[in-house]
Design a protein around this motif. Structure first.
Motif, PDB file in Angstrom:
ATOM      1  N   GLU A  34     136.511  30.018  64.877  1.00 36.73           N
ATOM      2  CA  GLU A  34     136.963  30.161  63.379  1.00 36.73           C
ATOM      3  C   GLU A  34     135.972  30.071  62.478  1.00 36.73           C
ATOM      4  OE1 GLU A  34     140.937  28.171  63.262  1.00 36.73           O
ATOM      5  OE2 GLU A  34     141.402  29.156  65.228  1.00 36.73           O
ATOM      6  N   SER A  35     134.883  29.450  62.490  1.00 40.49           N
ATOM      7  CA  SER A  35     133.892  29.285  61.715  1.00 40.49           C
ATOM      8  C   SER A  35     133.134  30.705  61.133  1.00 40.49           C
ATOM      9  CB  SER A  35     132.812  28.113  62.344  1.00 40.49           C
ATOM     10  OG  SER A  35     133.477  26.964  62.433  1.00 40.49           O
ATOM     11  N   THR A  36     132.755  30.510  59.943  1.00 42.12           N
ATOM     12  CA  THR A  36     131.838  31.550  59.690  1.00 42.12           C
ATOM     13  C   THR A  36     130.616  30.938  58.840  1.00 42.12           C
ATOM     14  OG1 THR A  36     132.811  31.510  57.313  1.00 42.12           O
ATOM     15  CG2 THR A  36     134.120  32.928  59.038  1.00 42.12           C
ATOM     16  N   PRO A  37     129.569  31.612  58.650  1.00 42.59           N
ATOM     17  CA  PRO A  37     128.348  31.340  58.176  1.00 42.59           C
ATOM     18  C   PRO A  37     128.787  30.307  56.610  1.00 42.59           C
ATOM     19  CG  PRO A  37     127.993  33.534  58.713  1.00 42.59           C
ATOM     20  CD  PRO A  37     129.528  33.299  58.603  1.00 42.59           C
ATOM     21  N   LEU A  38     129.539  30.587  56.006  1.00 40.88           N
ATOM     22  CA  LEU A  38     129.975  29.988  54.805  1.00 40.88           C
ATOM     23  C   LEU A  38     131.078  28.911  55.066  1.00 40.88           C
ATOM     24  CD1 LEU A  38     129.560  32.772  52.318  1.00 40.88           C
ATOM     25  CD2 LEU A  38     127.848  31.261  52.905  1.00 40.88           C
ATOM     26  N   VAL A  39     131.923  28.988  56.004  1.00 37.80           N
ATOM     27  CA  VAL A  39     133.077  27.989  56.184  1.00 37.80           C
ATOM     28  C   VAL A  39     133.064  27.516  57.438  1.00 37.80           C
ATOM     29  CG1 VAL A  39     135.722  27.838  55.987  1.00 37.80           C
ATOM     30  CG2 VAL A  39     134.443  29.377  54.520  1.00 37.80           C
ATOM     31  N   LYS A  40     133.012  26.162  57.522  1.00 38.22           N
ATOM     32  CA  LYS A  40     133.224  25.417  58.805  1.00 38.22           C
ATOM     33  C   LYS A  40     134.466  25.113  59.137  1.00 38.22           C
ATOM     34  CE  LYS A  40     131.762  22.722  62.396  1.00 38.22           C
ATOM     35  NZ  LYS A  40     131.672  23.420  63.656  1.00 38.22           N
ATOM     36  N   CYS A  41     134.812  25.484  60.346  1.00 38.45           N
ATOM     37  CA  CYS A  41     136.097  24.906  61.020  1.00 38.45           C
ATOM     38  C   CYS A  41     135.992  24.088  61.771  1.00 38.45           C
ATOM     39  CB  CYS A  41     137.278  26.164  61.525  1.00 38.45           C
ATOM     40  SG  CYS A  41     138.524  25.523  62.516  1.00 38.45           S
ATOM     41  N   PHE A  42     136.695  22.747  61.374  1.00 41.39           N
ATOM     42  CA  PHE A  42     136.390  21.548  62.403  1.00 41.39           C
ATOM     43  C   PHE A  42     137.447  21.345  63.560  1.00 41.39           C
ATOM     44  CE2 PHE A  42     134.652  20.617  58.072  1.00 41.39           C
ATOM     45  CZ  PHE A  42     133.335  20.266  58.537  1.00 41.39           C
ATOM     46  N   GLY A  43     138.251  22.445  63.676  1.00 43.99           N
ATOM     47  CA  GLY A  43     139.045  22.245  64.900  1.00 43.99           C
ATOM     48  C   GLY A  43     140.133  21.504  64.959  1.00 43.99           C
ATOM     49  N   HIS A  44     140.854  21.043  65.881  1.00 43.20           N
ATOM     50  CA  HIS A  44     142.302  20.625  66.215  1.00 43.20           C
ATOM     51  C   HIS A  44     142.316  19.977  67.700  1.00 43.20           C
ATOM     52  CE1 HIS A  44     146.005  19.325  65.245  1.00 43.20           C
ATOM     53  NE2 HIS A  44     146.611  20.328  65.942  1.00 43.20           N
ATOM     54  N   THR A  45     143.061  19.125  67.663  1.00 42.46           N
ATOM     55  CA  THR A  45     143.410  18.423  68.995  1.00 42.46           C
ATOM     56  C   THR A  45     144.826  17.887  68.971  1.00 42.46           C
ATOM     57  OG1 THR A  45     141.163  17.247  69.320  1.00 42.46           O
ATOM     58  CG2 THR A  45     142.893  16.629  70.571  1.00 42.46           C
ATOM     59  N   TRP A  46     145.598  18.327  70.100  1.00 40.98           N
ATOM     60  CA  TRP A  46     146.984  17.864  70.237  1.00 40.98           C
ATOM     61  C   TRP A  46     147.310  17.532  71.693  1.00 40.98           C
ATOM     62  CZ3 TRP A  46     145.187  22.896  69.405  1.00 40.98           C
ATOM     63  CH2 TRP A  46     145.592  23.753  70.469  1.00 40.98           C
ATOM     64  N   ILE A  47     148.597  17.038  71.816  1.00 40.89           N
ATOM     65  CA  ILE A  47     149.167  16.578  72.865  1.00 40.89           C
ATOM     66  C   ILE A  47     150.206  17.679  73.484  1.00 40.89           C
ATOM     67  CG2 ILE A  47     150.683  14.887  73.989  1.00 40.89           C
ATOM     68  CD1 ILE A  47     147.599  13.833  74.115  1.00 40.89           C
TER      69      ILE A  47
END
Length: 199
Positions: A34-47
């Motif tokens: 989901e990251s692009t050269p200009l926007v970093k997506c830091f992700g997600h963690t769940w249970i």
């Protein structure tokens, strides 16, 4: 790796999991797709908790019928920085999110639902130091047997860091299905608020 003090051995452990009873899983998405050269997506963690016990079980005031599942994690949503249930399946279904997510699962006993509830009572909100990755990893470790705990010696918890911890197991799944989850709601200070995703 954000001051990660662990040494990892890829595929060095096996966590057996039957397709019956209560199945706890931890899922992480590193944000790469989901990251692009200009926007970093830091992700997600769940249970998630998948009920295949043959009868309903309860987590707080949430009934989980046989064949149903719930997902849960803390979120930094403006004005609603609490514990959100079943948010992730909607993002996967409606927006095609979390492609490349990785999951580890384990069978737990019904008595361990009380451990999850006690953890929720203590930790039901997102903070900078208590983000989704730290929250999920610590809940996982509080519930599973010690041999299946994920390594925690780090200063900063991130989805990428959790994925690194998962690599020690030879039974990690990609693209685990969460479509049997129910309605979205928030739990904050013991108060449940029903929610819907914006279209």
């Amino acid at each position: 790796m954000w001051l990660d003090f662990n040494v990892y051995e890829n595929g060095s452990r096996t966590l057996p999991c039957e397709e019956s009873g209560l199945i706890l899983s931890i899922t992480t998405f590193d944000g790469e797709s989901e990251s692009t050269p200009l926007v970093k997506c830091f992700g997600h963690t769940w249970i998630s908790l998948d009920n295949r016990s043959g009868h309903p079980v309860y987590l707080k005031d949430c009934e989980i019928r046989d064949g149903e599942q719930v997902t849960l994690s803390v979120w930094a949503v403006r004005g609603l920085s609490g514990l959100l249930f079943n948010m992730e399946p909607g993002y996967i279904r409606d927006y095609g999110r979390y492609v490349g997510r990785r999951s580890l699962r384990a069978n737990i006993g019904e008595e361990q639902l009380r451990t999850i509830e006690a953890y929720i009572d203590r930790e039901d909100g997102w903070t900078l130091g208590g983000n989704c990755s730290r929250w999920s990893l610590r809940l996982w470790n509080a519930v599973v047997e010690e041999d299946f705990a994920l390594k925690t010696q780090t200063l900063v918890y991130t989805p990428e860091r959790v994925e690194k911890a998962l690599c020690e197991f030879d039974c990690v799944e990609t693209e685990r299905d969460f479509s049997r989850a129910g309605n979205i709601f928030c739990l904050r200070d013991g108060v449940r608020t029903e929610l819907t995703l914006c279209s």
